[in-house]
Write a protein that holds these residues in place. Structure first.
Motif, short mmCIF file in Angstrom:
data_model
loop_
_atom_site.label_atom_id
_atom_site.label_comp_id
_atom_site.label_asym_id
_atom_site.label_seq_id
_atom_site.Cartn_x
_atom_site.Cartn_y
_atom_site.Cartn_z
N HIS A 39 46.62 -23.40 -5.48
CA HIS A 39 46.95 -23.77 -4.57
C HIS A 39 46.70 -22.56 -3.66
O HIS A 39 46.52 -21.59 -3.98
N ARG A 44 48.69 -24.19 10.25
CA ARG A 44 48.64 -25.79 10.11
C ARG A 44 49.26 -25.48 12.27
O ARG A 44 48.22 -25.73 12.85
N GLU A 68 50.69 -24.85 6.01
CA GLU A 68 50.11 -25.87 4.87
C GLU A 68 49.04 -25.76 3.86
O GLU A 68 48.62 -24.56 3.63
N ASP A 69 49.52 -26.36 2.74
CA ASP A 69 48.57 -25.94 1.06
C ASP A 69 47.63 -26.60 1.92
O ASP A 69 47.08 -27.81 1.82
N ILE A 70 46.30 -26.16 1.49
CA ILE A 70 44.76 -26.81 1.92
C ILE A 70 44.20 -28.01 0.68
O ILE A 70 43.47 -28.23 0.80
N THR A 71 45.33 -28.27 -0.71
CA THR A 71 44.91 -28.97 -1.47
C THR A 71 46.31 -30.48 -1.31
O THR A 71 45.92 -30.94 -0.94
N ASP A 72 46.86 -30.45 0.03
CA ASP A 72 47.87 -31.41 -0.02
C ASP A 72 48.55 -31.04 1.94
O ASP A 72 48.96 -30.47 1.52
N ASN A 73 47.45 -31.60 2.52
CA ASN A 73 47.95 -31.20 3.46
C ASN A 73 49.32 -31.43 4.38
O ASN A 73 49.94 -31.64 5.14
N ASP A 74 49.77 -32.15 3.55
CA ASP A 74 51.54 -33.27 3.96
C ASP A 74 52.85 -32.21 2.98
O ASP A 74 53.60 -32.28 4.03
N ARG A 75 52.14 -31.16 2.65
CA ARG A 75 52.82 -30.09 1.65
C ARG A 75 52.55 -28.35 2.57
O ARG A 75 51.91 -28.46 3.06
N THR A 76 54.19 -28.26 3.16
CA THR A 76 54.18 -27.60 4.90
C THR A 76 54.93 -26.69 3.93
O THR A 76 56.12 -26.48 3.52
#
Length: 229
Positions: A39, A44, A68-76
């Motif tokens: 990750h 953001r 934000e995680d660049i592999t999962d934008n919903d994870r901040t």
């Protein structure tokens, strides 16, 4: 975010160019410290920003931001950061301090899978143009890209000033270097995008990584422009 007791700090609009530059630098530094091939982190939003002018020292920014995680934008993750740009001396990297709130994604399993896959290769990995001209990254190259993203955070931190804003644009070439110890080593040729000047800068970096010991950039250097051709 604790503001200074000395000279008054000026509040900046979160979208102010100097606040977003300082936030981008803080994100690069944090990503280098906390990221892995599993990750990477990117800024953001900036929630609050203050700037303090310290006589004879430099400009210090106090930031509240969301990464934000660049592999999962919903994870901040929320964090606070302080960035000090030293006055007039481009040879000193900015001082960065940060705290994060909450837990970052646990990528131990993904990191170990990648580590074991690379260790088991019969020939050293070689790849180029990540992402490709269409912006695509194959699943097996994603950890290689994330490792470059994390490592480039160190290079960006070391070479940033108050007037720059860098981001990794592309891996032009990467080659695994054979080692006899437990570390993985990669030699990267990357392109950095300096968003203020719109300059694309070729850079070389040698990167060591081990799941238990994090990412180290052991050598890096700016390359002549023709290196990107």
């Amino acid at each position: 975010m604790e503001l200074p007791r000395g000279p008054a700090a000026t509040e900046l609009p979160p979208s102010h160019y100097s606040a977003t530059r300082a936030a981008a630098l803080a994100a690069c530094y944090i990503c280098h410290r906390l990221g892995s091939p599993g990750h990477g982190l990117a800024p953001r939003t900036v929630r609050r920003a203050h700037r303090q002018d310290i006589d004879g020292v430099g400009h210090k920014y106090y930031l509240e931001l969301v990464l934000e995680d660049i592999t999962d934008n919903d994870r901040t993750v929320n964090c606070t950061a302080e960035v000090l740009y030293h006055l007039g001396n481009k040879n000193i990297a900015p001082d960065v301090q940060f705290t994060t709130e909450g837990e970052l994604q646990n990528t131990d399993e993904a990191d170990n899978i990648f580590y074991n896959r690379i260790k088991s290769l019969e020939e050293e990995l070689v790849a180029e143009n990540i992402p490709d001209s269409h912006g695509n990254v194959s699943p097996e190259m994603q950890p290689i890209q994330l490792l470059a993203w994390v490592a480039s955070g160190f290079v960006i931190w070391q070479n940033s000033t108050e007037n720059t804003k860098f981001q990794l644009a592309q891996i032009k070439h990467v080659k695994q270097v054979k080692r006899s110890d437990e570390y993985l080593e990669f030699d990267y040729k990357i392109l950095l995008h300096e968003m203020v000047s719109q300059e694309i800068i070729p850079w070389q970096m040698t990167v060591l990584w081990h799941p238990q010991h994090g990412v180290q950039v052991t050598q890096d250097s700016r390359q002549p422009k023709h290196a990107s051709e």
